[in-house]
Design a protein around this motif. Structure first.
Motif, mmCIF file in Angstrom:
data_model
loop_
_atom_site.group_PDB
_atom_site.id
_atom_site.type_symbol
_atom_site.label_atom_id
_atom_site.label_comp_id
_atom_site.label_asym_id
_atom_site.label_seq_id
_atom_site.Cartn_x
_atom_site.Cartn_y
_atom_site.Cartn_z
ATOM 1 N N UNK A 148 -11.686 -7.962 8.384
ATOM 2 C CA UNK A 148 -11.248 -6.587 8.418
ATOM 3 C C UNK A 148 -9.694 -6.685 7.806
ATOM 4 N N UNK A 149 -8.896 -7.677 8.129
ATOM 5 C CA UNK A 149 -7.459 -7.792 7.789
ATOM 6 C C UNK A 149 -7.606 -8.000 6.410
ATOM 7 N N UNK A 150 -8.383 -8.838 5.883
ATOM 8 C CA UNK A 150 -8.386 -9.123 4.419
ATOM 9 C C UNK A 150 -8.640 -7.784 3.762
ATOM 10 N N UNK A 151 -9.846 -6.999 3.878
ATOM 11 C CA UNK A 151 -10.275 -5.794 3.447
ATOM 12 C C UNK A 151 -9.097 -5.108 3.484
ATOM 13 N N UNK A 152 -8.272 -4.744 4.664
ATOM 14 C CA UNK A 152 -7.177 -3.808 4.800
ATOM 15 C C UNK A 152 -6.118 -4.163 3.859
ATOM 16 N N UNK A 153 -5.761 -5.370 3.587
ATOM 17 C CA UNK A 153 -4.820 -5.887 2.846
ATOM 18 C C UNK A 153 -4.951 -5.499 1.280
ATOM 19 N N UNK A 154 -6.207 -5.785 0.881
ATOM 20 C CA UNK A 154 -6.596 -5.581 -0.553
ATOM 21 C C UNK A 154 -6.516 -4.225 -0.725
ATOM 22 N N UNK A 155 -7.160 -3.248 0.237
ATOM 23 C CA UNK A 155 -7.100 -2.012 -0.086
ATOM 24 C C UNK A 155 -5.489 -1.450 0.093
ATOM 25 N N UNK A 156 -4.747 -1.972 0.897
ATOM 26 C CA UNK A 156 -3.356 -1.606 0.661
ATOM 27 C C UNK A 156 -2.683 -1.907 -0.567
ATOM 28 N N UNK A 157 -2.909 -3.199 -0.913
ATOM 29 C CA UNK A 157 -2.383 -3.666 -2.291
ATOM 30 C C UNK A 157 -2.717 -3.058 -3.467
ATOM 31 N N UNK A 158 -4.158 -2.622 -3.601
ATOM 32 C CA UNK A 158 -4.584 -1.887 -4.802
ATOM 33 C C UNK A 158 -4.004 -0.342 -4.707
ATOM 34 N N UNK A 159 -4.125 0.336 -3.434
ATOM 35 C CA UNK A 159 -3.523 1.438 -3.430
ATOM 36 C C UNK A 159 -2.286 1.582 -3.696
ATOM 37 N N UNK A 160 -1.422 0.812 -3.429
ATOM 38 C CA UNK A 160 0.114 0.708 -3.640
ATOM 39 C C UNK A 160 0.447 0.628 -5.085
ATOM 40 N N UNK B 141 -0.903 3.939 -7.014
ATOM 41 C CA UNK B 141 -0.594 4.924 -6.863
ATOM 42 C C UNK B 141 1.075 5.140 -6.435
ATOM 43 N N UNK B 142 1.612 4.297 -6.297
ATOM 44 C CA UNK B 142 3.285 4.071 -6.396
ATOM 45 C C UNK B 142 4.026 4.146 -7.594
ATOM 46 N N UNK B 143 5.105 4.712 -7.398
ATOM 47 C CA UNK B 143 5.724 4.978 -8.569
ATOM 48 C C UNK B 143 6.142 3.730 -9.522
ATOM 49 N N UNK B 144 6.061 3.851 -10.791
ATOM 50 C CA UNK B 144 6.182 2.593 -11.620
ATOM 51 C C UNK B 144 7.016 1.608 -11.114
ATOM 52 N N UNK B 145 8.314 1.966 -10.955
ATOM 53 C CA UNK B 145 9.247 0.967 -10.615
ATOM 54 C C UNK B 145 9.021 0.174 -9.381
ATOM 55 N N UNK B 146 8.201 0.781 -8.724
ATOM 56 C CA UNK B 146 7.884 0.232 -7.240
ATOM 57 C C UNK B 146 6.712 -0.619 -7.115
ATOM 58 N N UNK B 147 5.824 -0.547 -8.375
ATOM 59 C CA UNK B 147 4.552 -1.298 -8.483
ATOM 60 C C UNK B 147 4.979 -2.884 -8.712
ATOM 61 N N UNK B 148 4.343 -3.961 -8.137
ATOM 62 C CA UNK B 148 4.811 -5.236 -8.306
ATOM 63 C C UNK B 148 3.503 -5.984 -8.958
ATOM 64 N N UNK B 149 2.319 -5.377 -8.809
ATOM 65 C CA UNK B 149 1.212 -5.786 -9.699
ATOM 66 C C UNK B 149 0.159 -4.858 -10.153
ATOM 67 N N UNK B 150 0.318 -4.688 -11.476
ATOM 68 C CA UNK B 150 -0.107 -3.657 -12.381
ATOM 69 C C UNK B 150 -1.816 -3.547 -12.379
ATOM 70 N N UNK B 151 -2.450 -2.989 -13.124
ATOM 71 C CA UNK B 151 -3.803 -2.617 -13.028
ATOM 72 C C UNK B 151 -4.729 -4.044 -13.033
ATOM 73 N N UNK B 152 -4.717 -4.722 -13.895
ATOM 74 C CA UNK B 152 -5.531 -6.075 -13.652
ATOM 75 C C UNK B 152 -5.471 -6.776 -12.352
ATOM 76 N N UNK B 153 -4.212 -6.542 -11.687
ATOM 77 C CA UNK B 153 -4.082 -7.246 -10.544
ATOM 78 C C UNK B 153 -4.225 -8.731 -10.424
ATOM 79 N N UNK B 154 -3.366 -9.413 -11.651
ATOM 80 C CA UNK B 154 -3.455 -10.752 -11.569
ATOM 81 C C UNK B 154 -2.799 -11.441 -10.544
ATOM 82 N N UNK B 155 -1.773 -10.802 -9.851
ATOM 83 C CA UNK B 155 -1.177 -11.431 -8.714
ATOM 84 C C UNK B 155 -1.964 -11.462 -7.595
#
Length: 188
Positions: free
Chosen positions: A64-76, A79-93
């Motif tokens: 559950x915690x892993x799923x929540x973390x991944x959902x929050x990570x991808x959502x952020x 949907x966050x403003x571009x300067x606040x994004x720390x891992x863009x779409x391919x989600x390499x990090x």
């Protein structure tokens, strides 16, 4: 060994140390502590820690915690403003973090399984020894019961004594001539 001899031995050891030679090892003296490059650790403490981590990785709470973390990570990062994004779409990090987590989880789980196998092996050995003792006890009791049965085969039972008395009474009656049964006279 006198004082002069000790001083002489000390001077020879110092001279050998200065010249780079190794001094003769004395078995009556404790070794000087050596420094190690790698830190020392307690294997049992590390094993217990790895078992705790492996147990946590196998729970629903972890999933559950892993799923929540991944959902929050991808959502952020979507949907966050571009300067606040720390891992863009391919989600390499995110991929790197999950790979790192998996690379540590697998050996920890294997270590925990090996420790469990060792505990199971010890338990099986103890069970085997207990079974051997139980079998030996059972065989001893079976031999004792057989000996009791043989002994009881020679003991006079009530029915056997009664039949012997009846046979004796018949024999006595036959010898007297069969006038009156002996059993009636005694009952009256």
């Amino acid at each position: 060994m006198g004082v002069e001899e000790r001083e002489s031995a000390k001077e020879r050891a110092r001279a050998a140390a200065v010249s780079g030679e190794r001094a003769r090892v004395r078995l009556d003296m404790p070794r000087a502590p050596t420094r190690r490059l790698l830190p020392e650790y307690d294997p049992e403490a590390f094993g217990r820690l790895s078992e705790r981590i492996a147990r946590f990785l196998g729970t629903g709470r972890f999933l559950v915690w892993m799923t929540v973390t991944i959902i929050v990570w991808v959502t952020w990062n979507v949907s966050a403003p571009p300067p606040l994004r720390f891992d863009e779409y391919p989600f390499i990090f995110l991929t790197l973090a999950l790979s790192l987590q998996a690379s540590y989880a697998a050996p920890l789980i294997l270590l925990a399984q090996n420790r469990q196998d060792d505990r199971d092996r010890v338990n099986l050995e103890q069970d085997r020894k207990q079974n051997e003792r139980s079998i030996a006890d059972t065989e001893y009791l079976a031999r004792e019961i057989a000996a009791l049965r043989l002994g009881l085969g020679e003991v006079a039972t009530r029915d056997w004594i009664r039949s012997e008395f009846e046979a004796l009474i018949k024999e006595l009656e036959e010898r007297r001539g069969g006038d009156e049964p002996l059993g009636r006279r005694h009952r009256e």
